[in-house]
Design an enzyme around this catalytic site. Structure first.
Site, PDB file in Angstrom:
ATOM      1  N   ASP A 230       0.812  -1.218   0.000  1.00  0.00           N
ATOM      2  CA  ASP A 230       0.000   0.000   0.000  1.00  0.00           C
ATOM      3  C   ASP A 230       0.848   1.272   0.000  1.00  0.00           C
ATOM      4  OD1 ASP A 230      -2.305  -1.642   0.244  1.00  0.00           O
ATOM      5  OD2 ASP A 230      -1.970  -1.752   2.403  1.00  0.00           O
TER       6      ASP A 230
ATOM      7  N   GLY B 188      -4.340  -4.212  -4.301  1.00  0.00           N
ATOM      8  CA  GLY B 188      -5.292  -3.199  -4.763  1.00  0.00           C
ATOM      9  C   GLY B 188      -4.520  -1.949  -5.106  1.00  0.00           C
TER      10      GLY B 188
ATOM     11  N   GLN C  86       1.954  -6.005  -3.144  1.00  0.00           N
ATOM     12  CA  GLN C  86       2.265  -6.040  -1.704  1.00  0.00           C
ATOM     13  C   GLN C  86       3.584  -5.287  -1.457  1.00  0.00           C
ATOM     14  OE1 GLN C  86       1.271  -9.435  -3.090  1.00  0.00           O
ATOM     15  NE2 GLN C  86      -0.760  -8.634  -2.723  1.00  0.00           N
TER      16      GLN C  86
HETATM   17  P1  IMP Z   1      -2.950 -12.734   1.784  1.00  0.00           P
HETATM   18  O1  IMP Z   1      -2.023 -12.153   0.764  1.00  0.00           O
HETATM   19  O2  IMP Z   1      -4.392 -12.482   1.495  1.00  0.00           O
HETATM   20  O3  IMP Z   1      -2.646 -14.178   2.065  1.00  0.00           O
HETATM   21  O4  IMP Z   1      -2.674 -11.972   3.177  1.00  0.00           O
HETATM   22  C1  IMP Z   1      -1.444 -12.099   3.888  1.00  0.00           C
HETATM   23  C2  IMP Z   1      -1.034 -10.773   4.527  1.00  0.00           C
HETATM   24  O5  IMP Z   1      -0.674  -9.864   3.496  1.00  0.00           O
HETATM   25  C3  IMP Z   1      -2.143 -10.078   5.320  1.00  0.00           C
HETATM   26  O6  IMP Z   1      -1.553  -9.399   6.418  1.00  0.00           O
HETATM   27  C4  IMP Z   1      -2.711  -9.079   4.336  1.00  0.00           C
HETATM   28  O7  IMP Z   1      -3.317  -7.975   4.980  1.00  0.00           O
HETATM   29  C5  IMP Z   1      -1.442  -8.669   3.607  1.00  0.00           C
HETATM   30  N1  IMP Z   1      -1.692  -8.183   2.258  1.00  0.00           N
HETATM   31  C6  IMP Z   1      -1.995  -8.916   1.151  1.00  0.00           C
HETATM   32  N2  IMP Z   1      -2.134  -8.124   0.080  1.00  0.00           N
HETATM   33  C7  IMP Z   1      -1.880  -6.872   0.484  1.00  0.00           C
HETATM   34  C8  IMP Z   1      -1.808  -5.610  -0.188  1.00  0.00           C
HETATM   35  O8  IMP Z   1      -1.991  -5.473  -1.396  1.00  0.00           O
HETATM   36  N3  IMP Z   1      -1.505  -4.543   0.605  1.00  0.00           N
HETATM   37  C9  IMP Z   1      -1.250  -4.652   1.916  1.00  0.00           C
HETATM   38  N4  IMP Z   1      -1.286  -5.797   2.590  1.00  0.00           N
HETATM   39  C10 IMP Z   1      -1.594  -6.911   1.871  1.00  0.00           C
END
Ligand code: IMP
Length: 448
Positions: A27, A54, A237
């Site tokens: 983010d 996102g 990420q």
């Molecule tokens: P996952 O990727 O849905 O498995 O989530 C694993 C961790 O990564 C969690 O703490 C999410 O909040 C974080 N996370 C996944 N995608 C994003 C992103 O695009 N921005 C920020 N945090 C993310």
């Protein structure tokens, strides 16, 4: 060698392939940066993650939230590539395509999808929900999109790839994978494991729509590079969520760090010319896990409101804190940043004082390395230095040396302490609210 403006030169002298990735916990504002830089590239390639990401881009009055498709798609003529390292939920992809087409984007001619990317199914989400809810497991606070279980199938060598989805033997592979999931459902006594036949029929319909976009994108990108075209590699990420280098196990399931750009697209490391880190002027994190410079006071709340720090995928409030120098030094080392882009400087405009985490202490001792263990990471006591705020709006400022002197001092402090040049600063969501530092390495990389 190729002939360019009257000279014969080696291809390496004229190509410029850059990786842009998050230097913190995601983010960081990469969507806007990639959209902005993509003007200078022939293609933008996404290398990992899925629709858990996102990327928000504002163009005039229009707001675009892109989850799977690289934001380069918003530039006519720029090829958008979803690399082999990405996991694809076809429903999410087709929704995004429809949204872009409704906005007049020529998606069908601008988008290519790797036939080696893995396919995400609804049962991946179910498995994730069960895993996160288990009493004997610390929840990660995932985005609940099924990303982790899809990568589990990939690594376990039973996953289904785009090439399989669009092939005649899809049904056989699908039934084998579904058989596996039924066993898990029985073991966990799940009474409603989902209707596997319905999913099959639905995915066969998706396959028809996706087939024209699927190709060997590694070959395509390498061919483009051989032809003198330039590629921008887009990370999703951030480094601290990388499966190896992040705050494990509170991470995502893919290689978000710079190395992932090569394994996630099939472009070799010796074709990469530069690596750009994107970092907020402060720091945020969504989900659970250690966060040394987190601010749990009203000031943290003030930043959340000023920076609109709510997840663009899940809407969850982001945890807010102060710029973390040891963390940035670590992510700079792991990624080899050539330059740093600082985003959301304007969010700090109203603050009287700005703390910066400059060192970590554990049990009263300074530590110089990022701890690998969560327990040690959680034991960190951040050491802060406080800088004066500028308490003036920076909106509309278009040149670094026209920023208030305290803001310039703040940026210089970050640069000196992290040891990485700041090549650009962004002070608003619009494309034109970004300044490139004259003479910076970033400027040179972009103008090769
Ligand atoms: P996952 O990727 O849905 O498995 O989530 C694993 C961790 O990564 C969690 O703490 C999410 O909040 C974080 N996370 C996944 N995608 C994003 C992103 O695009 N921005 C920020 N945090 C993310």
């Amino acid at each position: 060698m190729r002939y360019n403006q009257g000279f014969w030169c080696f291809e390496a002298e004229i190509m410029s392939n850059l990786i842009v990735l998050g230097a913190q916990w995601g983010d960081e504002g990469k969507g806007k940066i990639v959209d902005l830089l993509s003007e200078k590239f022939d293609a933008v390639a996404r290398y990992q993650g899925g629709h858990n990401a996102g990327h928000t881009v504002y163009i005039g009055e229009k707001k675009f939230v892109l989850k799977l498709i690289p934001s380069g798609i918003l530039r006519p003529g720029v090829l958008a590539v979803i690399g082999n390292g990405v996991v694809i939920d076809p429903a999410a992809l087709l929704d995004e395509i429809a949204m872009l087409e409704a906005a007049g984007v020529d998606v069908r001619s601008q988008l290519k999808i790797s036939n080696r990317a893995h396919v995400l199914f609804p049962f991946h989400r179910t498995i994730e929900k069960i895993s996160e809810a288990r009493a004997d497991r610390v929840p990660i606070g995932t985005t609940s999109r099924g990303i982790g279980p899809c990568y589990e199938d990939k690594i376990a060598r039973r996953g289904i790839r785009i090439a399989d989805l669009v092939d005649n033997n899809f049904e056989d592979l699908y039934r084998a994978l579904a058989g596996d999931k039924k066993l898990i459902a029985e073991a966990f006594e799940i009474s409603e494991p989902g209707n596997f036949d319905e999913i099959l029929a639905q995915y066969q319909r998706y396959a028809e729509q996706i087939k024209p976009l699927a190709t060997d994108t590694s070959h395509l990108l390498n061919q483009m590079i051989r032809g003198g075209k330039s590629i921008l590699f887009e990370g999703a990420q951030g480094t601290m969520l990388d499966i190896d280098f992040g705050t494990y196990p509170f991470v995502t399931s893919s290689s978000a760090a710079a190395g992932g750009a090569c394994t996630g697209t099939g472009v070799p490391p010796n074709k990469i010319d530069g690596i750009i880190g994107v970092s907020k002027a402060y720091i945020t994190r969504v989900g659970a896990g250690p966060f040394p410079s987190e601010d749990l006071t009203d000031v943290g709340e003030q930043i959340r409101r000023a920076g609109n720090e709510f997840g663009s995928v899940t809407g969850r409030p982001r945890r807010c804190g102060w710029f973390d120098v040891p963390l940035l030094r670590y992510t700079a080392e792991v990624n080899g940043f050539d330059s740093l882009i600082i985003t959301k400087l304007d969010v700090l405009d109203s603050l009287e004082k700005i703390p910066v985490c400059v060192a970590y202490e554990v049990a009263g001792e300074r530590i110089t390395h990022m701890p690998a263990s969560t327990r040690r990471m959680e034991a960190i006591k951040p050491v802060f230095e406080t800088l004066p705020g500028w308490q003036r709006s920076t909106q509309g400022v278009s040149c670094i040396n026209k920023l208030p002197k305290e803001a310039q001092q703040y940026l210089r402090f970050l640069e000196e302490r992290t040891g990485v040049e700041i090549g650009s600063v962004s002070n608003g969501p619009e494309r034109n609210e970004t300044m490139i530092v004259e003479g910076s390495r970033l400027e040179k990389l972009l103008n090769r």
